[in-house]
Design an enzyme around this catalytic site. Structure first.
Site, PDB file in Angstrom:
ATOM      1  N   TYR A  17      -5.464  -9.067  14.567  1.00  0.00           N
ATOM      2  CA  TYR A  17      -5.147  -7.898  13.753  1.00  0.00           C
ATOM      3  C   TYR A  17      -6.297  -6.884  13.808  1.00  0.00           C
ATOM      4  CZ  TYR A  17      -4.925  -5.230   9.394  1.00  0.00           C
ATOM      5  OH  TYR A  17      -4.946  -4.228   8.469  1.00  0.00           O
ATOM      6  N   SER A  54     -10.018  -3.540   0.340  1.00  0.00           N
ATOM      7  CA  SER A  54      -8.939  -4.255  -0.326  1.00  0.00           C
ATOM      8  C   SER A  54      -8.321  -3.317  -1.344  1.00  0.00           C
ATOM      9  CB  SER A  54      -9.499  -5.498  -1.041  1.00  0.00           C
ATOM     10  OG  SER A  54     -10.296  -6.274  -0.169  1.00  0.00           O
ATOM     11  N   CYS A  55      -7.201  -2.694  -0.985  1.00  0.00           N
ATOM     12  CA  CYS A  55      -6.588  -1.706  -1.865  1.00  0.00           C
ATOM     13  C   CYS A  55      -5.525  -2.367  -2.732  1.00  0.00           C
ATOM     14  CB  CYS A  55      -6.006  -0.557  -1.055  1.00  0.00           C
ATOM     15  SG  CYS A  55      -5.512   0.823  -2.104  1.00  0.00           S
ATOM     16  N   SER A  63      -8.890  -0.848   9.349  1.00  0.00           N
ATOM     17  CA  SER A  63      -9.147  -1.965   8.443  1.00  0.00           C
ATOM     18  C   SER A  63     -10.594  -2.423   8.556  1.00  0.00           C
ATOM     19  CB  SER A  63      -8.235  -3.132   8.819  1.00  0.00           C
ATOM     20  OG  SER A  63      -8.685  -4.326   8.210  1.00  0.00           O
ATOM     21  N   ASN A  64     -11.094  -2.974   7.469  1.00  0.00           N
ATOM     22  CA  ASN A  64     -12.437  -3.569   7.500  1.00  0.00           C
ATOM     23  C   ASN A  64     -12.486  -4.744   8.471  1.00  0.00           C
ATOM     24  OD1 ASN A  64     -12.499  -6.339   5.917  1.00  0.00           O
ATOM     25  ND2 ASN A  64     -11.001  -5.049   4.889  1.00  0.00           N
ATOM     26  N   HIS A  65     -11.319  -5.253   8.868  1.00  0.00           N
ATOM     27  CA  HIS A  65     -11.337  -6.383   9.792  1.00  0.00           C
ATOM     28  C   HIS A  65     -11.695  -5.959  11.216  1.00  0.00           C
ATOM     29  CE1 HIS A  65     -10.310  -9.173   6.692  1.00  0.00           C
ATOM     30  NE2 HIS A  65      -9.360  -8.358   6.282  1.00  0.00           N
ATOM     31  N   LEU A  90       0.833  -1.195   0.000  1.00  0.00           N
ATOM     32  CA  LEU A  90       0.000   0.000   0.000  1.00  0.00           C
ATOM     33  C   LEU A  90       0.876   1.256   0.000  1.00  0.00           C
ATOM     34  CD1 LEU A  90      -2.851   1.026   0.088  1.00  0.00           C
ATOM     35  CD2 LEU A  90      -2.899   0.661   2.547  1.00  0.00           C
ATOM     36  N   LEU A 126       0.336   4.152   7.731  1.00  0.00           N
ATOM     37  CA  LEU A 126       0.025   2.834   7.174  1.00  0.00           C
ATOM     38  C   LEU A 126       0.848   1.736   7.852  1.00  0.00           C
ATOM     39  CD1 LEU A 126       0.254   3.696   3.340  1.00  0.00           C
ATOM     40  CD2 LEU A 126      -1.661   4.085   4.888  1.00  0.00           C
ATOM     41  N   GLY A 156       2.983  -0.796  10.619  1.00  0.00           N
ATOM     42  CA  GLY A 156       2.567  -1.866  11.526  1.00  0.00           C
ATOM     43  C   GLY A 156       2.239  -3.117  10.738  1.00  0.00           C
TER      44      GLY A 156
END
Lengths: 265, 265, 265, 265, 265, 265
Positions: free
Chosen positions: A134, A163-164, A109-111, A13, A69, A71
């Protein structure tokens, strides 16, 4: 922008954003724990372990913006997320406080919400339901950002990135894809708006199957231009559907939600 | 209950619960990093550093319930909360997963929502707005609990404890007080209900000025019996009001919300 | 009240209401498909098959209120609910329209919402999730009532009855119990209030573990006086807990939600 | 409290509050456009036309609290409400701003929401639907209070009073009754709470048939002690029910909602 | 798709879908109680009375999808809807259960919500307010679908179709029109999405005046392409406006909401 | 439309609408307290002080629509808003009632909600938080409109106009701009829709940074065509950003929210 820090610059990313943001700031300060050797015009590089506060403070010094971004960006053992994601995110915010940086783009994150059902529509008020350690660590980062906003006025975009990638490559990404161009445009909008607050933004392009509703962050003015629809036929041809009974189909987080636990050794 | 673990047993709250829960379980396994020397009937003691996973696993072995009060319970430096609150809470849940413990009482804190205004009414759906690093760490614990519930089915009561003391001793506690008896009753209800899920419960007695609404966890069957009203006159006489301009009056977290940041040395 | 019709008068609930409502109306017109032989003062009996419209019209003639408990009250084959519950409820409303009866007490059921989780708090706005063909048929009755209200102004109480028995006899009933006295009191309130509309009311006593919130029908003025807490010790002693893994524990409908389908032969 | 202004002191409500608040403040400054001749200990009187700003400023000078009951309290022509209710309320707030009074008890009215249906449950977030010019004028007062809070920090209780009388005297008042004791207690709570904000409170006793939900102002700590239930039998006997077709039964405002318009002559 | 059943294939909507879906499935099994004589390539026909369970089971055998348009599609007497709409819809779901069909497109109707005001914006959570016996029967079908989803995992699209015609022909249809192309596209999307659940979808094209909000079913990926705006001038010229006082203007259901009751003879 | 009244016709907005609405109605009756000398075809002029009821009645006579832009349109002393905005708006509605005008376009203002944060997304249900006496007066107008709707059936569009100018000229207007064409189109839609009710509409073009959500008034069919994005570069170049610390950046009302109070002299 004069001088902007980009952490995690050596990752996938990070590389994409270096390219997409070329020329946007006078200086883009790249950082990673992994060295970056080839620099473009307007870029500098400083190696940094985000787990070390004093290094992070030196890294942030002189910057007027931070795109965080860095980590760990996939599931791992708990130990593996403590350093980069728990300590690292704290260190970024604490450095910003000490040095007066006022606005941070935080790659969440979407997570963070991956255990919501695919039939649910989420917005910024939906409760966090992390699908992985995560995801928990990214939720922790969002709470830290909220704390620094409420107590010290540091503004944040909490971008729950889908999802990039250059293009969607599996069926789930027809819902979650974020084009690199849309992501770069979001970064610019986040730094252009008069007032940002501490705002959750779902990072997805204008996909027909999206699970996420950004109306509550509409004031930021981001209007993604790309759509996974462009790649629909290609994806359906190349990516076999999951079996109907696969529980990964039930959850927004997909395989993250059904993967087992990563035990520390 | 046969064998229940009580972490943080040497703290103020731990001591109170030892007393209030006497006879409830066949064995109450006390644990703390500080030694406890005098044991009552039905109690045992195991010293444990919650920051060490293998010790925690040994501690949890053989228990059929966990009352997790351990870790740091006031604001401190970030370093001070990493061990007990971030690692410690993870270790408790991970031990439960490995050993099959199915239900955890997690002592979260009102400081998870301390930056909400005193004029707001909160319920289990209100967003987290931590007022301190301590509050952030408790929010992290709630996310960890949610993850272990969604992925592994471990049930939790996420009890956002107000002020658990023998009686309210300042004006804010007229809103936040939780009597020791009501807290002990809540622990019993949490282990009695057929189905708990992963449920946020505000830990306050039946106080007239309460900011918190527990209707969403009503199914647990907890009905606090005490009220700060009993002590109202005493508190108003002994505790001078804050100056009208004091910003601590604005936030539910009180002084936590206005205290400065605890820097790591 | 002058003349009130009580359908399903030979059933368990009907018998209890005959007793509890004694003296309330000048005449209580009992009806059932099963004969009732012993009548009390103020009672009359008319046998009626609810599946026959002209019989129902004759039954309703001259009444100024209807307490509609009739029809099938447990799960059965689809054929078994068509007559009493689909046709029967339609016939009651259609007779009311033709004869000018203005208000109906409709015994709906908690099984209209039986597939909601036990950790959810329901109110009158919660979506229907029937747990059985029986539950579907009661939901149909609620829709029919809504239609007759919106189009013809016939008011209804849609009472989602929990478990109306002399006392709770299993653990689930600690949440769902409705005492016969509270039910009779609700009937009286429904006919006393100036304006009823078409209103969903959850039929449960003042139980600590209740899943249901009646604040939206508070204007009816019903305040249940009994509580399952009175019988808690007795129930816990006499009714063994279900196995933790039993899915009936997940749903408000209990065994209705996990029972198989009743096939028509 | 040292010196509190009570406007509208010669009205029915004013008289009742003089009595109920005796001894609460060092000095209760009574005011009305109508003279008050007999004063009790601790009371003073100043005649004042609320429509005159400079008189209101003199009236407010030296007070540390204002209970604003003054102005027109029933429906009238528009001209009749301009002076006392539009100008008068503005003058009270403007005097408070100029003189530094920080908290006002504003007697708003249930007629601000009188066009809501009797089957609706209202809370502080329900939209205003005034049933009369009088109701519009009270809504105007609430907006003015909100403006003075947001811009100048003056706190207000916006009390939508139901029917404050010694006892309920018609059927509607079984829902709307506010006992004089409960009202006086509310005034005291409004001045005792640490932080009031600008808060809508429905002024009704603890009546079983209430249409209004005060959970959002629970933090004020007011718990009404009386109930219209005490007078239910008496009211039902003495007050004949309205005809079923009377539209006044549909709306919370009752006759206010069905009365015609008061034309200016 | 291999083999898909289309019930109600002889009706207006059925004919349009035969055309629009040509080539989509290997075999389209047409069914109706009325014979269809001319078949196109890829079509077969089986006459069936939906009121007969064993016939429906034979009909469904071997199909991997069901588009259920059959039954009565306008208001009628109660008797007329019992067979096709109550029994018929039950039989379709029961056949699907017995034979393992996993996903059903159920043609529900806007008349399920026809008594909502035209000034209201509805979404999938809006309560049902049927405007006709026909609307009640469609609501029944939705409840049956929900039951079969919750208990047996059969997924459904509950499509509340507006007015599916080649073009809008009256003023109301400027809000409710669904083009045949958009409807066919919706059917395809319903069978293409990985996970459907039991989802309410309002069946209207992209009309400027729409009353309905499909954001909660956005995950299905349907994006209607047509708009009634194309026909606006034509409709306004050809269809005289209703009188302002006509109550059909108040309700989304239009004339259905104001039509009288169809009595059984 | 045959004969439509346009109040405030001599103001900036009035002038723009005269031009944009040319030819829409048979006669556009212009009115203002300031004379208008040059009339276009289809226009007439009547001078009128809105503070005088009988003059307003004469003005409204014979009109079948009213576009009410008149009154004070910026902040002023309270005295300055009493005449045009409080009395004036009442007089318009009262004249409409007496003369049978059924629908009014009321120019409300975004300053009715100006104390909401720029990070909030508002819709028609958001509470009023006026940022000025002017904003209070517009809120009063909305309440008056609601009263006349609920009691007398007069329909209103309550249009909270942002910044209606030929183009946006400062940074805030990138959010609030309403093009003259979009405003004229809204007026036409308001008079074209079958049923209007009493509906809040936010008056802004299709701007990317908008704070306002009009989905609840979607049924009116207004789809603004212009966007401030067209002028973004020009505005950013010509209008210097406010200092980060300027509180006008916090509130939607901008300088209205931070301006001091206009005292009456």
């Amino acid at each position: 922008m004069k001088r902007v820090l980009l952490t995690g610059a050596a990752g996938t990313l990070g590389k994409a954003m270096r390219k997409a943001l070329a020329g946007w700031a006078d200086e883009l300060v790249l950082s990673d724990i992994v060295p970056i050797e080839t620099l473009n015009k307007g870029e500098s590089f400083t190696a940094c372990d985000l787990g070390d506060l004093s290094s992070v403070i030196e890294l942030v010094r002189g910057c007027d913006g931070i795109i965080h971004l860095g980590g760990q960006s996939i599931e791992g053992t708990f130990d593996s997320i403590v350093n980069g994601n728990l300590k690292g995110t704290y260190h970024i915010y604490e450095a910003a406080r000490q040095l007066g940086v006022k606005r941070i783009f935080f790659a969440s994150s979407n997570h963070v919400v991956g255990f919501h059902s695919r039939e649910e529509r989420l917005d910024a008020n939906s409760p966090m339901r992390p699908d992985s350690l995560y995801g928990v660590s990214k939720g922790f980062g969002e709470l830290m950002a909220q704390y620094y906003f409420d107590k010290f006025g540091i503004e944040s975009a909490l971008v729950r990135i889908g999802s990039c990638l250059p293009k969607p490559i599996d069926r789930r990404m027809l819902s979650t894809w974020l084009s690199e161009g849309d992501m770069a445009d979001l970064i610019k909008k986040v730094y252009a708006v008069n007032r940002l607050g501490c705002t959750v933004i779902y990072g997805a392009s204008n996909n027909p199957w999206s699970w996420w509703d950004n109306r509550l962050s509409n004031f930021v003015g981001w209007q993604p231009k790309d759509s996974s629809e462009t790649f629909e036929d290609e994806v359906l041809k190349n990516d076999a559907p999951l079996d109907d009974e696969n529980p990964a189909l039930l959850f927004q987080g997909g395989f993250f939600a059904t993967a087992g636990h990563f035990e520390d050794e």
